[in-house]
Enzyme design. Structure first.
Site, short mmCIF file in Angstrom:
data_model
loop_
_atom_site.label_atom_id
_atom_site.label_comp_id
_atom_site.label_asym_id
_atom_site.label_seq_id
_atom_site.Cartn_x
_atom_site.Cartn_y
_atom_site.Cartn_z
N HIS A 122 68.57 44.05 -17.91
CA HIS A 122 68.13 43.59 -16.60
C HIS A 122 69.39 43.24 -15.80
O HIS A 122 70.40 42.84 -16.38
CB HIS A 122 67.27 42.34 -16.82
CG HIS A 122 66.56 41.81 -15.63
ND1 HIS A 122 67.18 41.05 -14.67
CD2 HIS A 122 65.26 41.90 -15.26
CE1 HIS A 122 66.29 40.69 -13.75
NE2 HIS A 122 65.12 41.20 -14.09
N ASP A 199 69.32 37.92 -24.47
CA ASP A 199 68.40 37.68 -23.37
C ASP A 199 66.99 37.82 -23.95
O ASP A 199 66.52 38.92 -24.23
CB ASP A 199 68.68 38.72 -22.27
CG ASP A 199 67.60 38.73 -21.20
OD1 ASP A 199 66.59 38.02 -21.34
OD2 ASP A 199 67.77 39.48 -20.22
N GLN A 202 61.96 38.63 -22.50
CA GLN A 202 60.76 39.40 -22.82
C GLN A 202 60.36 39.29 -24.29
O GLN A 202 59.53 40.05 -24.76
CB GLN A 202 60.97 40.88 -22.46
CG GLN A 202 61.21 41.14 -20.99
CD GLN A 202 60.01 40.81 -20.11
OE1 GLN A 202 58.88 40.73 -20.59
NE2 GLN A 202 60.25 40.62 -18.83
N LYS A 225 57.55 33.45 -17.82
CA LYS A 225 57.13 34.67 -18.52
C LYS A 225 56.42 34.32 -19.83
O LYS A 225 56.02 35.21 -20.58
CB LYS A 225 58.33 35.56 -18.79
CG LYS A 225 58.96 36.13 -17.52
CD LYS A 225 60.15 36.98 -17.85
CE LYS A 225 61.02 37.28 -16.65
NZ LYS A 225 60.44 38.26 -15.72
N CYS A 363 64.55 45.95 -11.82
CA CYS A 363 65.87 45.30 -11.96
C CYS A 363 66.69 45.93 -13.08
O CYS A 363 67.44 45.22 -13.77
CB CYS A 363 65.74 43.79 -12.18
SG CYS A 363 65.06 42.91 -10.80
N1 PLP Z 1 66.02 39.45 -18.42
C1 PLP Z 1 64.92 40.18 -18.59
C2 PLP Z 1 64.82 41.10 -19.78
C3 PLP Z 1 63.87 40.08 -17.69
O1 PLP Z 1 62.76 40.80 -17.86
C4 PLP Z 1 63.99 39.20 -16.59
C5 PLP Z 1 62.92 39.11 -15.57
O2 PLP Z 1 62.19 40.05 -15.35
C6 PLP Z 1 65.16 38.44 -16.47
C7 PLP Z 1 66.14 38.60 -17.41
C8 PLP Z 1 65.34 37.47 -15.34
O3 PLP Z 1 64.44 36.42 -15.49
P1 PLP Z 1 64.28 35.31 -14.35
O4 PLP Z 1 64.03 36.06 -13.07
O5 PLP Z 1 63.11 34.51 -14.79
O6 PLP Z 1 65.54 34.53 -14.31
#
Ligand code: PLP
Length: 405
Positions: A122, A199, A202, A225, A363
């Site tokens: 992301h 990260d 998900q 999430k 993203c």
């Molecule tokens: N990393 C992953 C794999 C994501 O799916 C997302 C959000 O879609 C993020 C990071 C960013 O999360 P946040 O917008 O809650 O900071």
């Protein structure tokens, strides 16, 4: 026993209508819906306990502080962290990665060093590292993916060397659903002397997380999430690393003593929590964790997997359906294209049928470029989704095809 109909009753929003149709919510990778226990807990907090934390001797402040810290301990248990103060409350995964990149990156990375990310990341697990590399004169290396959307671990091994200081990869890809072999990725990085950030945006809501077993140095996730509120998330870090890192932001609560000549900093985790935190968010996130635990994380994973397999098989029967991401190990994401149709148009028609999916780059622009596509339609599954909802998705996709071709 996992009873999806009973679970659905806990989510008031699942009862609404969209464009005259029952809502089918399949945008869970973007954010999940919230159960009554979470919504009610937020109201209860503001009705009965609202106060600032760590600052007052009065009843309410004491209560809010206790609940805020209890929430930290509960969430720490959920990811099997050794110590609650290894959890820093932040706004979400994005802020967690930025904190690690700014603060740990500051002491760990110098000119000529390397940071490794992957094609599956992301933007929030790319850009903070890119900024760090630009600041320090370091370089960003990228683990490639194969055509199924799996990381090329042999290529990763070749990228690792004495200059590698940090490896940052996701546990589960938000765009393709690939489950990455993070334990192996971490072990290989440690063998090369690098520190790893996972990260987990998900993964925390879909699979059991054990940061000790993974031996993750940092683990980042977002509350919204995982059935919790927006505006709260966690950066887990090993105590030794967090202790060695400089503060990320300055302000109240993160200090021990302040003078114009020299300021000394508070102990963990407060050193990294400047200013009034999202108190209600943390407390309510802990309720979201309890909700997941009461449904059972393994039950959730099994149920979602069944829905994923069912929906994928049905969609594959449609002529011109192209699945993007067919990793052997996948969780809760069906990303796809219909031949000759822009994903945005498919999404618009599904919306008319009350079906919420995401369309676009998710993203993950470099990943979409890697596949040579303008984005995908993404249906992402949570614990409350059902086979009949996937049937409606299939119907919707067929209708979109008929209308648009
Ligand atoms: N990393 C992953 C794999 C994501 O799916 C997302 C959000 O879609 C993020 C990071 C960013 O999360 P946040 O917008 O809650 O900071």
């Amino acid at each position: 026993m996992f009873d999806v109909e009973k679970i659905r009753q806990e989510f008031p929003i699942l009862g609404i209508q969209v464009n005259g149709k029952n809502l089918v919510y399949l945008d869970n990778a973007a954010t999940t819906q919230k159960p009554k226990s979470v919504i009610n807990s937020l109201v209860k907090y503001y009705e009965t306990r609202n106060s600032n934390v760590h600052r007052g001797v009065h009843f309410l402040s004491d209560k809010a502080t206790t609940e805020y810290e209890n929430a930290r301990s509960n969430i720490a248990r959920y990811i099997n962290a050794e110590k609650p103060h290894e959890l820093i409350f932040v706004r979400g995964t994005t802020e967690a990665v930025n904190l690690a990149a700014s603060s740990y990156g500051e002491i760990a990375v110098k000119a000529g060093d390397e940071v490794i990310v992957s094609y599956l990341e992301h933007h929030s697990n790319i850009v903070p590292w890119q900024l760090l590399c630009e600041r320090k004169g370091a370089s960003l290396k990228v683990i490639p993916v194969n055509d199924s959307g799996e990381l090329d671990i042999e290529a990763y091994k070749k990228l690792l060397n004495g200059k590698t200081k940090i490896v940052a990869v996701n546990h589960i890809s938000n765009s393709l659903g690939t489950i990455n072999p993070v334990k192996e990725i971490i072990r290989l990085a440690h063998d090369a002397g690098a520190v790893v950030l996972i990260d987990g945006a998900q993964s925390v809501q879909h699979t059991k997380i054990n940061v000790l077993d993974l031996d993750a140095d940092f683990f980042a996730f977002s509350g919204h999430k995982m059935y919790g509120p927006t505006g709260i998330g966690v950066l887990y870090g090993k105590e030794k690393l967090l202790d060695s890192m400089p503060p990320y932001q300055g302000g109240g609560d993160m200090i021990q003593n302040v003078s114009f000549e020299k300021t000394t900093y508070n102990e963990l985790p407060y050193k990294f929590e400047a200013g009034t935190p999202d108190i209600s968010g943390a407390i309510v996130l802990s309720d979201a964790v309890d909700f997941i635990l009461s449904a059972g994380i393994e039950n959730i994973a099994n149920h979602e997997h069944e829905i994923l397999e069912y929906g994928t098989a049905k969609l594959r029967e449609i002529d011109g359906f192209r699945l993007i991401g067919s990793a052997k190990k996948k969780a809760s994401v069906i990303s796809f294209l219909l031949d000759g149709i822009h994903p945005y148009d498919t999404g618009m028609i599904l919306d008319k049928m009350g079906i919420a999916v995401r369309t676009g780059l998710h993203c993950t622009e470099p990943l979409m470029k890697r596949f040579g596509i303008p984005g995908t339609v993404r249906a992402s599954i949570a614990m409350y989704n059902t086979k009949s909802e996937l049937d409606l998705l299939v119907e919707g996709v067929k209708k979109a095809k008929k209308m648009l071709l």
